[in-house]
Design a protein around this motif. Structure first.
Motif, PDB file in Angstrom:
ATOM      1  N   UNK A  66       0.852  -1.185   0.000  1.00 36.30           N
ATOM      2  CA  UNK A  66       0.000   0.000   0.000  1.00 36.30           C
ATOM      3  C   UNK A  66       0.890   1.237   0.000  1.00 36.30           C
ATOM      4  N   UNK A  67       0.561   2.192  -0.865  1.00 33.60           N
ATOM      5  CA  UNK A  67       1.254   3.481  -0.870  1.00 33.60           C
ATOM      6  C   UNK A  67       0.467   4.464  -0.024  1.00 33.60           C
ATOM      7  N   UNK A  68       1.147   5.048   0.952  1.00 33.17           N
ATOM      8  CA  UNK A  68       0.550   6.073   1.807  1.00 33.17           C
ATOM      9  C   UNK A  68       1.374   7.336   1.650  1.00 33.17           C
ATOM     10  N   UNK A  69       0.871   8.266   0.886  1.00 27.82           N
ATOM     11  CA  UNK A  69       1.620   9.478   0.590  1.00 27.82           C
ATOM     12  C   UNK A  69       2.989   9.092   0.046  1.00 27.82           C
ATOM     13  N   UNK A 139      -0.283   1.612  17.072  1.00 30.01           N
ATOM     14  CA  UNK A 139      -0.480   2.761  16.190  1.00 30.01           C
ATOM     15  C   UNK A 139       0.899   3.276  15.786  1.00 30.01           C
ATOM     16  N   UNK A 140       0.974   3.791  14.576  1.00 28.94           N
ATOM     17  CA  UNK A 140       2.190   4.416  14.062  1.00 28.94           C
ATOM     18  C   UNK A 140       1.782   5.831  13.646  1.00 28.94           C
ATOM     19  N   UNK A 141       2.511   6.831  14.163  1.00 26.05           N
ATOM     20  CA  UNK A 141       2.140   8.215  13.896  1.00 26.05           C
ATOM     21  C   UNK A 141       3.361   9.020  13.469  1.00 26.05           C
ATOM     22  N   UNK A 142       3.152   9.924  12.507  1.00 28.95           N
ATOM     23  CA  UNK A 142       4.225  10.824  12.083  1.00 28.95           C
ATOM     24  C   UNK A 142       3.628  12.029  11.377  1.00 28.95           C
ATOM     25  N   UNK A 143       4.412  13.097  11.362  1.00 27.19           N
ATOM     26  CA  UNK A 143       4.046  14.300  10.614  1.00 27.19           C
ATOM     27  C   UNK A 143       4.461  14.082   9.166  1.00 27.19           C
ATOM     28  N   UNK A 144       3.712  14.633   8.240  1.00 19.72           N
ATOM     29  CA  UNK A 144       3.908  14.360   6.815  1.00 19.72           C
ATOM     30  C   UNK A 144       5.326  14.609   6.315  1.00 19.72           C
TER      31      UNK A 144
END
Length: 171
Positions: A66-69, A139-144
């Motif tokens: 899957x491509x996410x951004x 959960x995995x979180x990051x700023x763009x």
């Protein structure tokens, strides 16, 4: 960006809905297999899902990319890559896929580590954890525009078990 990763729910459809409802601010949900539900079960709520060794619906894929951004995710259950013994086969496949993140289950053991600039993440099990671990998801979180990301392992009632900081350089 916020990603939720579940695995090894083994027939407990309600626990999938519970996590989905608790994490409504997430951008994407992944289930790494062994749901023991049909592929089209309503409890998946548009989750990206793969086939585990206890899933028998032929509509499941073994692996999905899957491509996410600007990030690429490789998701699998792990049983086809012998993950209980080594991550070498999974690492080879992730390298071939040029993945930034590798999500898998199967062992029922939560864990996260960076190998070759890739995050390998097993969220554990929400129903049958092993080795004294708590029931868990991640959960995995990051700023763009950031290389830094945070992984949280959480209990089914959203309590944080542990928090881990990683840096994954964008390719």
């Amino acid at each position: 960006m916020k990603i939720v990763v579940l695995s090894d729910t083994h027939g407990d459809a309600e626990i999938i809905s519970t996590v989905f409802n608790q994490e409504q601010d997430a951008d994407v949900f992944f289930h790494c297999g062994d749901s023991e539900l049909s592929y089209n079960d309503d409890h998946f709520n548009d989750m990206i899902r793969v086939k585990g060794n206890c899933d028998f619906d032929d509509n499941f894929e073994n692996d999905i990319i899957v491509n996410l951004d600007d990030r690429k995710v490789f998701i699998t259950h792990g049983h086809l890559y012998d993950i209980k013994t080594t991550l070498a086969l999974l690492n080879d496949q992730a390298q071939e896929a040029d993945a930034d993140f590798v999500f898998f289950g199967h062992s029922h053991l939560m864990g996260a580590e960076v190998i070759n600039n890739r995050l390998f993440l097993n969220p554990g099990s929400l129903t049958l954890p092993r080795d004294g671990n708590a029931k868990s998801y991640a959960t995995v979180e990051w700023e763009d525009d950031e290389n830094d990301l945070t992984v949280y392992f959480k209990t089914p009632d959203k309590k944080i078990i542990s928090k881990h900081l990683f840096s994954i350089l964008k390719k």
